[in-house]
Each structure stands twice: as structure tokens, then as C-alpha cells.
Design an enzyme around this catalytic site. Structure first.
Site, PDB file in Angstrom:
ATOM      1  N   HIS B  95     -11.887   9.793  -7.397  1.00  0.00           N
ATOM      2  CA  HIS B  95     -13.082   8.973  -7.190  1.00  0.00           C
ATOM      3  C   HIS B  95     -12.689   7.575  -6.735  1.00  0.00           C
ATOM      4  CE1 HIS B  95     -16.712   6.697  -7.941  1.00  0.00           C
ATOM      5  NE2 HIS B  95     -16.086   5.987  -8.875  1.00  0.00           N
ATOM      6  N   ASP B 124     -16.095  -4.180  24.963  1.00  0.00           N
ATOM      7  CA  ASP B 124     -15.592  -3.144  24.057  1.00  0.00           C
ATOM      8  C   ASP B 124     -14.560  -3.806  23.159  1.00  0.00           C
ATOM      9  OD1 ASP B 124     -14.556  -0.740  22.856  1.00  0.00           O
ATOM     10  OD2 ASP B 124     -15.358   0.361  24.573  1.00  0.00           O
ATOM     11  N   TRP B 160      -6.356   5.225  -9.772  1.00  0.00           N
ATOM     12  CA  TRP B 160      -6.179   4.794  -8.378  1.00  0.00           C
ATOM     13  C   TRP B 160      -5.095   3.731  -8.274  1.00  0.00           C
ATOM     14  CZ3 TRP B 160      -6.966   0.363  -5.272  1.00  0.00           C
ATOM     15  CH2 TRP B 160      -7.379  -0.788  -5.960  1.00  0.00           C
ATOM     16  N   SER B 188      -3.793   3.560   9.768  1.00  0.00           N
ATOM     17  CA  SER B 188      -5.107   3.427  10.383  1.00  0.00           C
ATOM     18  C   SER B 188      -5.674   2.024  10.156  1.00  0.00           C
ATOM     19  CB  SER B 188      -6.038   4.490   9.806  1.00  0.00           C
ATOM     20  OG  SER B 188      -7.374   4.159  10.057  1.00  0.00           O
ATOM     21  N   SER B 189      -5.557   1.533   8.916  1.00  0.00           N
ATOM     22  CA  SER B 189      -6.103   0.199   8.624  1.00  0.00           C
ATOM     23  C   SER B 189      -5.399  -0.881   9.411  1.00  0.00           C
ATOM     24  CB  SER B 189      -5.937  -0.143   7.140  1.00  0.00           C
ATOM     25  OG  SER B 189      -6.759   0.652   6.380  1.00  0.00           O
ATOM     26  N   HIS B 272      -4.788  -7.102  -5.127  1.00  0.00           N
ATOM     27  CA  HIS B 272      -5.802  -8.128  -5.231  1.00  0.00           C
ATOM     28  C   HIS B 272      -6.377  -8.532  -3.880  1.00  0.00           C
ATOM     29  CE1 HIS B 272      -8.585 -10.514  -7.279  1.00  0.00           C
ATOM     30  NE2 HIS B 272      -8.485 -11.303  -6.241  1.00  0.00           N
ATOM     31  N   GLU B 274      -6.601  -6.672  -1.512  1.00  0.00           N
ATOM     32  CA  GLU B 274      -7.399  -5.494  -1.170  1.00  0.00           C
ATOM     33  C   GLU B 274      -8.842  -5.629  -1.680  1.00  0.00           C
ATOM     34  OE1 GLU B 274      -7.129  -2.777   0.551  1.00  0.00           O
ATOM     35  OE2 GLU B 274      -8.830  -1.643  -0.244  1.00  0.00           O
ATOM     36  N   TYR B 276     -10.480  -8.270  -1.988  1.00  0.00           N
ATOM     37  CA  TYR B 276     -11.183  -9.201  -1.100  1.00  0.00           C
ATOM     38  C   TYR B 276     -11.428  -8.587   0.258  1.00  0.00           C
ATOM     39  CZ  TYR B 276     -11.346 -12.569  -4.661  1.00  0.00           C
ATOM     40  OH  TYR B 276     -11.653 -13.171  -5.837  1.00  0.00           O
ATOM     41  N   SER B 287     -24.534 -13.083   5.071  1.00  0.00           N
ATOM     42  CA  SER B 287     -24.759 -14.362   5.736  1.00  0.00           C
ATOM     43  C   SER B 287     -25.491 -14.206   7.062  1.00  0.00           C
ATOM     44  CB  SER B 287     -23.424 -15.070   6.011  1.00  0.00           C
ATOM     45  OG  SER B 287     -22.730 -15.245   4.803  1.00  0.00           O
ATOM     46  N   HIS B 321      -3.410 -11.560 -12.614  1.00  0.00           N
ATOM     47  CA  HIS B 321      -4.536 -11.434 -13.550  1.00  0.00           C
ATOM     48  C   HIS B 321      -4.861  -9.975 -13.876  1.00  0.00           C
ATOM     49  CE1 HIS B 321      -7.634 -11.782 -10.019  1.00  0.00           C
ATOM     50  NE2 HIS B 321      -7.296 -10.545 -10.200  1.00  0.00           N
ATOM     51  N   HIS B 322      -4.250  -9.043 -13.160  1.00  0.00           N
ATOM     52  CA  HIS B 322      -4.414  -7.628 -13.524  1.00  0.00           C
ATOM     53  C   HIS B 322      -3.349  -7.197 -14.522  1.00  0.00           C
ATOM     54  CE1 HIS B 322      -7.330  -6.938 -10.286  1.00  0.00           C
ATOM     55  NE2 HIS B 322      -6.605  -7.816  -9.617  1.00  0.00           N
ATOM     56  N   THR B 347     -16.084 -19.150  -4.221  1.00  0.00           N
ATOM     57  CA  THR B 347     -17.055 -18.067  -4.357  1.00  0.00           C
ATOM     58  C   THR B 347     -18.415 -18.627  -4.751  1.00  0.00           C
ATOM     59  OG1 THR B 347     -15.189 -16.761  -5.139  1.00  0.00           O
ATOM     60  CG2 THR B 347     -17.358 -15.762  -5.325  1.00  0.00           C
ATOM     61  N   LYS B 350     -20.296 -20.098  -1.872  1.00  0.00           N
ATOM     62  CA  LYS B 350     -21.009 -19.120  -1.047  1.00  0.00           C
ATOM     63  C   LYS B 350     -22.379 -18.811  -1.630  1.00  0.00           C
ATOM     64  CE  LYS B 350     -17.361 -16.918   1.337  1.00  0.00           C
ATOM     65  NZ  LYS B 350     -17.902 -16.829   2.670  1.00  0.00           N
ATOM     66  N   ARG B 469     -10.963   2.310 -20.935  1.00  0.00           N
ATOM     67  CA  ARG B 469     -11.360   3.023 -19.723  1.00  0.00           C
ATOM     68  C   ARG B 469     -10.489   4.253 -19.532  1.00  0.00           C
ATOM     69  NH1 ARG B 469      -8.778  -0.580 -14.813  1.00  0.00           N
ATOM     70  NH2 ARG B 469      -9.652   1.027 -13.477  1.00  0.00           N
TER      71      ARG B 469
HETATM   72  C1  HEM Z   1     -22.687   6.607  -8.208  1.00  0.00           C
HETATM   73  C2  HEM Z   1     -22.020   5.501  -8.318  1.00  0.00           C
HETATM   74  C3  HEM Z   1     -20.789   5.382  -9.179  1.00  0.00           C
HETATM   75  C4  HEM Z   1     -20.594   5.829 -10.447  1.00  0.00           C
HETATM   76  C5  HEM Z   1     -21.580   6.569 -11.346  1.00  0.00           C
HETATM   77  C6  HEM Z   1     -19.244   5.488 -10.804  1.00  0.00           C
HETATM   78  C7  HEM Z   1     -18.660   5.759 -12.015  1.00  0.00           C
HETATM   79  C8  HEM Z   1     -17.338   5.548 -12.314  1.00  0.00           C
HETATM   80  C9  HEM Z   1     -16.690   5.952 -13.505  1.00  0.00           C
HETATM   81  C10 HEM Z   1     -17.361   6.650 -14.670  1.00  0.00           C
HETATM   82  C11 HEM Z   1     -15.389   5.569 -13.422  1.00  0.00           C
HETATM   83  C12 HEM Z   1     -14.295   5.884 -14.426  1.00  0.00           C
HETATM   84  C13 HEM Z   1     -14.036   4.856 -15.371  1.00  0.00           C
HETATM   85  C14 HEM Z   1     -12.885   5.259 -16.218  1.00  0.00           C
HETATM   86  O1  HEM Z   1     -12.920   6.343 -16.830  1.00  0.00           O
HETATM   87  O2  HEM Z   1     -11.960   4.478 -16.271  1.00  0.00           O
HETATM   88  C15 HEM Z   1     -15.214   4.918 -12.187  1.00  0.00           C
HETATM   89  C16 HEM Z   1     -14.029   4.357 -11.747  1.00  0.00           C
HETATM   90  C17 HEM Z   1     -13.866   3.689 -10.559  1.00  0.00           C
HETATM   91  N1  HEM Z   1     -14.831   3.497  -9.586  1.00  0.00           N
HETATM   92 FE1  HEM Z   1     -16.733   4.170  -9.678  1.00  0.00          FE
HETATM   93  N2  HEM Z   1     -18.666   4.827  -9.774  1.00  0.00           N
HETATM   94  C18 HEM Z   1     -19.579   4.742  -8.747  1.00  0.00           C
HETATM   95  C19 HEM Z   1     -19.399   4.144  -7.514  1.00  0.00           C
HETATM   96  C20 HEM Z   1     -18.225   3.520  -7.121  1.00  0.00           C
HETATM   97  C21 HEM Z   1     -18.046   2.878  -5.857  1.00  0.00           C
HETATM   98  C22 HEM Z   1     -19.092   2.795  -4.788  1.00  0.00           C
HETATM   99  C23 HEM Z   1     -16.786   2.385  -5.841  1.00  0.00           C
HETATM  100  C24 HEM Z   1     -16.053   1.623  -4.769  1.00  0.00           C
HETATM  101  C25 HEM Z   1     -16.607   0.880  -3.917  1.00  0.00           C
HETATM  102  C26 HEM Z   1     -16.164   2.720  -7.075  1.00  0.00           C
HETATM  103  C27 HEM Z   1     -14.888   2.379  -7.412  1.00  0.00           C
HETATM  104  C28 HEM Z   1     -14.266   2.786  -8.558  1.00  0.00           C
HETATM  105  C29 HEM Z   1     -12.890   2.513  -8.880  1.00  0.00           C
HETATM  106  C30 HEM Z   1     -11.887   1.745  -8.022  1.00  0.00           C
HETATM  107  C31 HEM Z   1     -12.646   3.078 -10.132  1.00  0.00           C
HETATM  108  C32 HEM Z   1     -11.356   3.039 -10.919  1.00  0.00           C
HETATM  109  C33 HEM Z   1     -10.702   4.365 -10.823  1.00  0.00           C
HETATM  110  C34 HEM Z   1      -9.542   4.389 -11.739  1.00  0.00           C
HETATM  111  O3  HEM Z   1      -9.726   4.121 -12.930  1.00  0.00           O
HETATM  112  O4  HEM Z   1      -8.436   4.670 -11.260  1.00  0.00           O
HETATM  113  N3  HEM Z   1     -17.062   3.409  -7.837  1.00  0.00           N
HETATM  114  N4  HEM Z   1     -16.411   4.916 -11.516  1.00  0.00           N
HETATM  115 CU   LIG Z   2      -7.466  -9.098  -8.677  1.00  0.00          CU
END
Ligand code: HEM
Ligand SMILES: [Cu+2]
Ligand SMILES: [Cu+2]
Lengths: 370, 551
Positions: B95, B124, B160, B188-189, B272, B274, B276, B287, B321-322, B347, B350, B469
Site C-alpha cells: 500500500h 511540447d 515502505w 523514470s522519475s 524526507h 521525497e 516534499y 496556488s 527527525h524520522h 510552510t 504559504k 503502527r
Molecule cells: C483510502 C485511503 C487510505 C486509507 C484507508 C489508508 C490506510 C492506511 C493504513 C491503515 C496504513 C497502515 C498503517 C500501519 O499499519 O502502520 C497506511 C499506511 C500508509 N499509507 Fe495509507 N491509506 C490511504 C491512503 C493513502 C494515500 C493516498 C497515501 C499516499 C499518498 C498513503 C500512504 C501511506 C503510507 C506511506 C503508509 C505507510 C506504509 C508503511 O507503514 O510502510 N495512504 N495507510
Molecule cells: Cu521527514
């Protein structure tokens, strides 16, 4: 108009909700140490600062949204710069932050001063349990979750301390400065007890420090907070804080047990004794991977009916004492006593219809360890 | 909602409508490349590639969303009901990876592809063939990543952030494939970023100075530099992992003399900036939208540019800070606490600028504006929790709890994602020639706002109350919060189906949009017809006289 009202009520409600929820105990615990109370007050201060800034900013925002609706005939102005305002809203936040940084720095300095400790405890993270060693006391033990799997699967009603109970809690005296030395045998874990405001990573190859001076006797519960594999959720921390005299008594008992065990290494052990001891050790240490019934799962091999293991005692002993490097199978010669290792091997060779009748004596293991 | 809305897009303000449509018609006949699937495989047109990116990102958003809903379904109640911990960890990991690298980043690149040439008056992107290549790397990368779910030992399960040694010595066999896919996505990025920089620096219409560029262009320029600076660091750290796993090195293996903490320094030195990368272009979108619907120039254009640049520079100085509880020296903790607090200042600037833009405007509330306003409010809430997390002593309590999950979702979901959605609603008339359905858009908006807050607001409290978490099961005192979060998650997920409905409807038809689809819109993209013909600005517009007045 109705949309505006929805916005404003929504915002208002959530803005009231947060402080109300916090006041209701859904908040960081104040805890039972001086540091934990300091942290709590930093937390509440910064929270209220945010609330105040939020109220001001969102008030201006919602006022503008309401007042300058085009549907009400608002005509747009054209201003787009104002140096004084811009300088103000850069410097004022800066000053607020400095005001916040000062007490935070002071608290952090105290958290970073473990000097003058009365007691040192070595905390070692292992997949998925904690090992505690009272330095210079010759007392050490592992602490594993004791919530039965039947509660997790829902076959049995969940107890009050579901997932937060262990077989052997860490026992500490109150009003003493206890220094923790933290490390890990495998992956990174993190040892956390919210009421004590101690959270510190246990990193393999490193020894981290933290300390606590608990002010009230009681039982404090926490969990491992660094993702450490499949049973990360099942690695609780329980600290039992006692008055000094009670603690001394407990420690003396533990020491006596340890001595008795050390002395018993050389004697001949009966099968029954070893099986009983082995079952305990297996349940608390090995079952997370090899399963209670020895059936294994996934990458964790089954031990019930494991021919290689049953045919070759020496290999069995070697695996348990020295581990298998590059796999999650740790070297238990380091964290278990000779008696425990002998007992668990004997148990594995005779439980679950393995029935080899083999008895592995602690003295054999002791030899390997030396 | 509002009973009496102002005329939303008064036709009398638009010019070029009829001319534009005729022009578009001509243009379709100009297209002389291959047809069918080959056309999309080989296209070098920035608009088509932009659409590919956006469609790709939307599919990833749904796949990542389904994974999140598996997580939320398991967490609906205490106990293990649906999935085992091994699979749960794969779901959280996939996820996070898919949302960050597959949904948010490609969405911004897609918007950049579509809009940057239109906003700077270029025909283009500077490097069209490279552009095609950058896009087609992505389906390969994410196909590979998703295929790990079916490999023995399962998909990556180490979060992640893939901390060593959990991801190296203890990772599943598929980790090598994960590394490969991240390498491809990273290439790609980087290529995309090079292309964007080249376009912005070299292809602006004559007379358009840097300080005349729309903020979306500015924020993307700065983001692209961040990408080029940090993606190689990511590539380096995953290559070191690869060597540890397959070639016997021990960069991160304490047993072999390596250092697991080094992994975290390298990861967050990438990680970090990333975050931003995922928010600066969002600032640019908001904006653009806020001034349009407030019918008033953006307040503090120059300070927006400087604030963005200072955030980008500071973002290299805050990575620790992480890692506040990893066990670092006091001096390091203090330094990174101060820098992190400092980043709150630009921030804040803004947010103040957006709010002041609203002040004395003439405001209407079309869907793009609604999403932007929600962005301002909820991104600010995420910023507040970020400020709390910066207070190191308090972070010893917050770290690795649901409080952090709440924080980063507030900045990512109603932050980055809402800005992307706002941008899509805003520019859809330019892309399709039709206005998106305003009624459906409002439903989408309100359900999303309610869903997001139900999902993520309670996580603040479960975190403060002590819930770590990344756990598949939790103690009983967290049950109520989790139930609400799960219900909210499903509501939010389901509401996104409305978004798809809006998109399909808008592509198929709807109220015709003129060139200048929004009355208050000023930037260059609104001078070309709607829908924008395949080729625009073949002769660059002359900006010497008509640059929008910004300061
Ligand atoms: C339907 C919307 C979303 C729901 C319900 C949701 C829910 C969750 C849940 C439950 C976790 C796990 C937390 C854990 O067990 O530690 C999680 C982790 C995370 N989510 Fe989401 N999320 C949603 C959308 C998003 C979006 C849109 C992003 C990015 C733009 C995102 C980025 C992340 C990241 C980076 C993590 C951390 C994964 C990790 O612990 O390695 N999520 N999310
Ligand atoms: Cu950070
Ligand atoms: Cu752990």
C-alpha cells in the site's frame, strides 16, 4: 450558504472535538516519572499553540469565505502584496518556535543524562520477545507474550490485558535510577512503555542507552514499536515496579533460582523434569515460529516428525545452540541457560509423537557452550 | 447546497471559443502516426503522455486503495479475522509503496506533462521521446512489483521504509525483484525530472521571465531538482541492499561489521525530500486554483517562490527527525529539531498567503475550489501535527504510533491527493472540452471530506493512547477508534468511485467549455481552445507585452 454553514459547523465541531477527546483521557498518558510529566506538558503546550494559531488562521479564512462570496455581490480587490504583514507573519511564528524550542531542549538534555544510575538492565530484542539481564546480579530471563492464540483467533473471550500480558515481566524498584542498555539479536525492535515515556530502538550491533526513575509502584504496559517481522504486534513489554524491599526480595529469589540452576547443570536430570521445563521454554520462545504443536509454518520448518532432526542429535543440539546463520533461527546458546537448552531439545525429541526417548543432559550443553 | 449560485462560467468572458473548436477539428486530421495501441505505445505528444500518466496513477490509486482496505478490514475489530500477520505486513508495505511511487508521483508528472508546456507556451516537452520512455518504464516497474505478491514467500513485508536488516537478512526472496522495480521507477522519475527542467528553462515563450511563471511551474521546477538530487541516493541505498542480499557484502549487517543505522540515514536523506516531492507541486496547484475562484491575484507571489525554495533547501537538513529514537547523540537531535521547526515558517507563509488571497476576493465554490479549500484546512492540520512531532522529547512518545500515521495521511490524502483531484477538476475542461459534472463533483467532495476525517482523525487519539503502527491486531482499548477509522476508510474508498464516474462522464460529454473555462483564470493555458488541440503553441505566444501582472 448551507454549504458554508456545514463547513463552519464541521470545523467548529472538530475543533472542539480534539480538546474534548484529549480531556477525556484519549491522550498521551501523564505517566509516572518526572520526564514523562515534562513530556506531557510539552505535548499539551504545543497542542494549545497549534489550536490558537489554527483558530486565528481558520477564523480569517472562514470569515473571508463567508463575507466575500460572489453570490452576495462581493467585488474582488486587487491587492497582492503587503510587506509589513509578510514580515510579521514570518517573524512571529519564528518567535513562537524559539519559545517552544527552549523548554524542549532543556527536557531533552535531562533525558540524555543517564549518569548516576543505581541499576543497569540490559534489554535485548529478539524475534519476538524481550530478554532482560540485570547486570552484575547474575539474573536474566526472557519475557514473551502470554496471551493465548485462542484469544487472538477469537475462539476464547479476550482478556482485559489482551496482547499486553507476558510470562515474566521486567521487575524494577521505584525511586531508583534505572539505566537501560538496549540491543538486538536480529532485526531492529523498539522498547516502549508510554507511562514511563521511554521509547528506544534496540539495534543489532549497537548498544543504546535510556533511563527511568519510576515514582509509583504499579504494572506498566507497552509494546514493541518498530516493525520487526510477522509477530511485531505480539511483543509486549510489561514493567512491574515495586517498593525497594519487595524488589530486593524478588531479586534474592531470582538469584537463588539462578544459582540452583547453575549448580544443577552437572547433575543427572530425569526425563520428566526436562520435559516439563522444556515445554515452558518451547511455549515461550520457540512456538512463535515453529508453532505450539511443532507443525511449523511457511519458512519455519516443522519439528514434529522432522526426520533429519530426529536422526541426528548432534545436529539438533548444534542448530539450537549455534543457530543457523542467515536465517531467523537464532543461536539460543547465548540467551538460554544450559538447562533450558537441554530441556527444550529433550522436549522437541519427545513431544508430538516424536517419542525418541532421547534425554539430552544440561552437562552436554554446558560442554558445548564452553 | 447553495440555493443560488452565481453563473458559474459566464460565456461572455471567453474568447476564442468558436475559433478554437474549429482549430481542434483541423488538428485531428493532422495526426498522421500509427493508430490503435501503437499510437499510445509510441506517442511523443505531451498531452497524450500526460493522460497516460494520469490513467496509470488512477489505477495505482485504486490498487493501493484496495490494499489499504484489506488493512482497514483486518483492523475493524481486535483479533485476527481476515488475514495472517505475514500477509498483513505485505499489504501495508505494498500500500505504502504503491501510493507513494505509483499514485502520487506519477499523478504529478502527468499533470506536469499536460500543463507545463501549456503554461509556459511551449509546443511540447523538451525531450519528447525520452518522455515516452519515462512513462513506459512505470508499467514495467509496477507490474514487477505487483507480481511479487504471487512469488514464494510473498511480496515485500518490511514497510515502505524497508529498514535493514529486516529487509536484507530477513526479507522474503522477492526482495531482489522489489529492488529492481524501484530502480526502474527511479530511472523514470529522474528522466521525467530532467525533461521538466529542460522544458521550463529552455522553452518558455519569448518574454516570459522566471518570475512570470505560474506557481505550478515554479514548484515543479524545484521539485524536479529535488528528484534529481535524491533519487540517486535511493538507487544507491537499494543497490547496497542488493549487494548485501546477493553478493555477500555487509553494508547494513552488524554481524559483518556493517551498520543498520547507516541504512536509515541514507533512506531518509532520500525520504524526507521525497515527502516534499509529493507536496510542492500540490502547493502549485492550489496556488493556481485559489486566485481563480477568488478572482483576485495570488497574494505574495514572490514570497511563495522563495518559501518553496527554502522548503526545498531545508528538506535536505531535516532527515533525522524520522530517527529521533534510533539512539543518536544529543547534538544531532537538537540540530535536527531546530531545522525541522524552522521548516514550519515557510510552510506557514504559504498558508497565510492563500488565506489572504481569499480576503476581499469575490469567491465562488466550484468543485476545484472546494477541494483546494479543504486542502488548505487539512494540510494545515497535518502541518500542526508535524510541528508537534518535531518536539523531540514528545516524539519519543509519538514515534512509530498511529499519531504518525494520522500526521502523514493528513498531509498526503487531503494534502497531496486532494490537490491532485482539485487540479483534475480544474483542468478537465481544458482536457476534454467539457465541464465536469458539478453535482457529482460536490457529492464526491463532501463524501471524501467526511471519509478522510473519519478515517484519519481518530488515529491521532489511538496513537496518543499508545497504539503502535504496522500491527495487525491491537489491545482492546483501541477498538473504538479503529472501528471508526475502518468505516471512514471504506466510505472514502467508495467515494472515489464517484470520481471515476465524473471522469467518464466528462470525457463523454457535458456542458461545453470555452477556452477560458473559469472566469477568474489568468494563466496561459486558458488562451488555447478547449479541448486543447493535439498541438498547441506551434508558434510561441509573445509574452513581452501581456505577461500576467504578478508583482
Ligand atoms: C483510502 C485511503 C487510505 C486509507 C484507508 C489508508 C490506510 C492506511 C493504513 C491503515 C496504513 C497502515 C498503517 C500501519 O499499519 O502502520 C497506511 C499506511 C500508509 N499509507 Fe495509507 N491509506 C490511504 C491512503 C493513502 C494515500 C493516498 C497515501 C499516499 C499518498 C498513503 C500512504 C501511506 C503510507 C506511506 C503508509 C505507510 C506504509 C508503511 O507503514 O510502510 N495512504 N495507510
Ligand atoms: Cu521527514
Ligand atoms: Cu519487535
Amino acid at each position: 450558504m448551507r454549504a458554508m454553514l456545514a463547513w463552519v459547523t464541521g470545523m467548529g465541531v472538530s475543533w472542539l472535538l480534539a480538546p474534548a477527546a484529549l480531556a477525556n483521557g484519549w491522550n498521551m498518558p501523564k505517566g509516572v516519572t518526572e520526564i514523562s510529566r515534562d513530556i506531557y506538558s510539552l505535548h499539551m503546550t504545543i497542542f494549545w499553540i497549534c489550536v490558537v494559531i489554527g483558530v486565528v488562521v481558520f477564523a480569517v479564512m472562514f470569515y473571508s469565505l463567508f463575507r466575500y462570496r460572489r453570490s452576495q455581490g462581493a467585488k474582488a480587490d486587487n491587492f497582492h502584496e503587503h510587506t509589513t504583514v509578510e514580515v510579521l507573519w514570518t517573524t512571529i511564528p519564528l518567535l513562537i518556535l524559539v519559545g517552544m524550542a527552549l523548554p524542549a531542549t532543556a527536557t531533552l538534555q535531562r533525558m540524555y543524562d543517564p549518569s548516576g544510575a543505581d541499576l543497569d538492565v540490559m534489554v535485548t530484542g529478539q524475534q519476538w520477545r524481550w530478554h532482560y539481564e540485570y547486570m552484575d546480579e547474575g539474573v536474566s530471563f526472557t519475557s514473551s507474550m502470554s496471551t493465548p492464540t485462542s484469544q487472538i483467533s477469537g475462539e476464547e473471550a479476550r482478556g482485559e490485558n489482551y496482547l499486553l500480558d507476558v510470562d515474566n515481566p521486567l521487575v524494577l524498584p521505584v525511586d531508583q535510577k534505572v539505566r537501560f542498555l538496549l540491543t538486538s539479536d536480529d532485526v531492529i525492535h523498539s522498547w516502549w512503555v508510554p507511562e514511563l515515556a521511554v521509547k528506544q530502538d534496540a539495534v543489532p550491533g549497537f548498544v543504546n542507552e535510556n533511563w527511568v526513575r519510576i515514582e509509583e509502584p504499579g504494572i506498566y504496559r507497552g509494546q514493541c514499536t518498530e516493525l520487526c517481522g510477522k509477530d511485531h504486534a505480539f511483543m509486549p513489554v510489561v514493567v512491574h515496579a515495586m517498593e525497594q524491599d519487595e524488589y530486593d526480595e524478588w531479586l534474592a529469589e531470582r538469584k537463588a533460582e539462578a544459582e540452583a540452576e547453575a549448580n544443577s547443570v552437572d547433575r543427572e536430570w530425569e526425563m520428566d523434569e526436562l520435559m516439563e521445563r522444556g515445554e515452558q521454554v518451547y511455549g515461550s520462545v520457540c512456538a512463535t515460529c515453529h508453532q505450539q504443536d511443532g507443525s511449523g509454518s511457511g519458512q519455519f520448518p516443522a519439528l514434529a516428525g522432522n526426520d533429519q532432526m530426529l536422526d541426528d542429535v548432534d545436529w539438533h543440539k548444534d542448530v539450537v545452540v549455534n543457530g543457523v546463520s542467515g536465517t531467523p533461527m537464532a543461536a539460543f546458546g547465548g540467551s538460554l541457560s544450559a538447562v533450558e537448552v537441554a530441556a527444550v531439545i529433550t522436549y522437541e525429541r519427545n513431544a508430538w509423537d516424536n517419542d525418541t526417548g532421547d534425554v539430552v543432559q544440561p552437562s552436554e550443553i554446558q560442554e558445548m557452550l564452553e | 447546497m447553495a440555493p443560488k449560485l452565481p453563473p458559474q462560467h459566464p460565456l461572455e468572458h471567453s474568447t476564442a471559443t468558436t475559433a478554437g473548436q474549429a482549430h481542434e477539428h483541423d488538428d485531428h486530421h493532422h495526426y498522421g502516426g500509427p493508430g490503435g495501441i501503437k499510437r499510445w505505445l509510441l506517442t511523443t505528444n505531451h498531452k497524450e503522455i500526460g493522460s497516460l500518466y494520469l490513467i496509470f496513477s488512477l489505477s495505482m490509486f485504486f490498487i493501493g486503495g484496495i490494499f489499504a482496505l484489506v488493512v482497514r478490514a483486518e483492523l475493524f475489530q481486535p483479533g485476527l479475522q481476515l488475514v495472517q500477520p505475514e500477509f498483513f505486513n505485505q499489504m501495508t508495505t505494498m500500500h505504502g509503496l504503491i501510493m507513494v511511487f505509483g499514485a502520487v508521483m506519477p499523478a504529478f508528472v502527468g499533470l506536469a506533462n499536460w500543463m507545463i508546456p501549456l503554461q509556459v507556451g511551449a509546443p511540447d516537452m523538451a525531450l519528447p521521446r525520452l518522455n515516452n520512455f519515462s512513462f513506459w518504464l512505470l508499467p514495467v516497474a509496477f507490474g514487477l512489483l505487483l507480481s511479487t505478491l504471487f512469488m514464494p514467500g510473498g511480496a515485500p513485508n518490511f514497510g515502505w521504509t524497508f529498514y535493514a536488516p529486516l529487509s536484507t537478512d530477513y526479507g522474503p526472496p522477492s526482495t531482489t525483484f522489489f529492488i529492481f522495480s524501484l530502480h526502474i521507477a527511479g530511472i523514470s522519475s529522474i528522466l521525467g525530472a530532467i525533461n521538466i527542467i529542460a522544458t521550463i528553462l529552455n522553452m518558455r515563450a519569448p518574454g516570459m521571465r522566471m518570475m512570470d511563471m505560474p506557481l505550478f511551474v515554479w514548484t515543479w521546477l524545484i521539485t524536479a531538482f529535488l528528484l534529481i538530487a535524491v533519487m540517486p541516493v535511493l538507487a544507491g541505498v537499494i543497490t547496497m541492499m542488493l549487494m548485501d542480499i546477493n553478493f555477500g557484502t555487509s553494508f547494513f549487517d552488524a554481524g559483518g561489521g556493517g551498520d543498520p543505522v547507516l541504512f536509515q540515514h541514507l533512506f531518509w536523506f532520500f525520504g524526507h525530500p521525497e515527502v516534499y516531492i509529493m507536496i510542492l507541486p500540490a502547493f502549485g496547484i492550489v496556488s493556481a486554483i485559489v486566485p481563480t475562484f477568488a478572482r483576485k491575484p495570488l497574494f505574495g507571489y514572490a514570497s511563495m517562490v522563495y518559501a518553496t525554495a527554502s522548503i526545498a533547501i531545508l528538506s535536505f537538513l531535516v532527515w533525522v527527525h524520522h530517527m529521533f529514537v534510533v539512539g543518536l547523540p544529543l547534538a544531532a537531535e537538537l540540530f535536527f529539531m531546530y531545522t525541522t521547526m524552522l521548516i514550519a515558517v515557510p510552510t506557514g507563509v504559504k498558508v497565510f498567503n492563500w488565506v489572504t488571497t481569499l480576503f476581499r476576493g469575490s469567491i465562488t465554490f466550484e468543485t476545484p475550489m472546494l477541494f483546494s479549500l479543504a486542502f488548505i484546512v487539512m494540510f494545515t492540520i497535518g502541518g500542526f501535527s508535524g510541528l508537534m512531532l518535531a518536539i523531540v522529547p514528545a516524539d519519543f512518545q509519538y514515534h512509530d504510533t498511529y499519531f504518525v500515521v494520522a500526521h502523514f495521511h493528513y498531509v498526503l490524502v487531503p494534502g497531496a491527493i486532494f490537490a491532485i483531484i482539485a487540479g483534475v477538476y480544474y483542468w478537465l475542461p481544458k482536457w476534454t472540452g467539457h465541464y465536469p459534472d458539478e453535482r457529482l463533483g460536490r457529492w464526491h467532495f463532501w463524501l471524501s471530506v467526511i471519509g478522510v476525517n473519519l478515517t484519519f482523525f481518530p488515529m491521532h487519539f489511538s496513537g496518543l493512547a499508545g497504539m503502535p503502527r504496522r500491527i495487525p491486531d491491537y489491545a482492546l482499548q483501541f477498538a473504538d477508534f479503529n472501528m471508526v477509522s475502518s468505516l471512514g476508510g471504506f466510505l472514502f474508498g467508495a467515494s472515489q468511485l464517484l470520481f471515476v464516474a465524473v471522469l467518464i462522464k466528462c470525457v463523454r460529454g457535458g456542458e461545453k467549455a470555452p477556452a477560458k473555462a473559469w472566469e477568474g483564470a489568468e494563466d496561459l493555458e486558458w488562451s488555447v481552445p478547449s479541448p486543447a488541440p493535439l498541438h498547441t503553441f506551434e508558434t510561441p505566444p509573445d509574452m513581452t507585452s501581456q505577461a500576467p501582472q504578478r508583482h
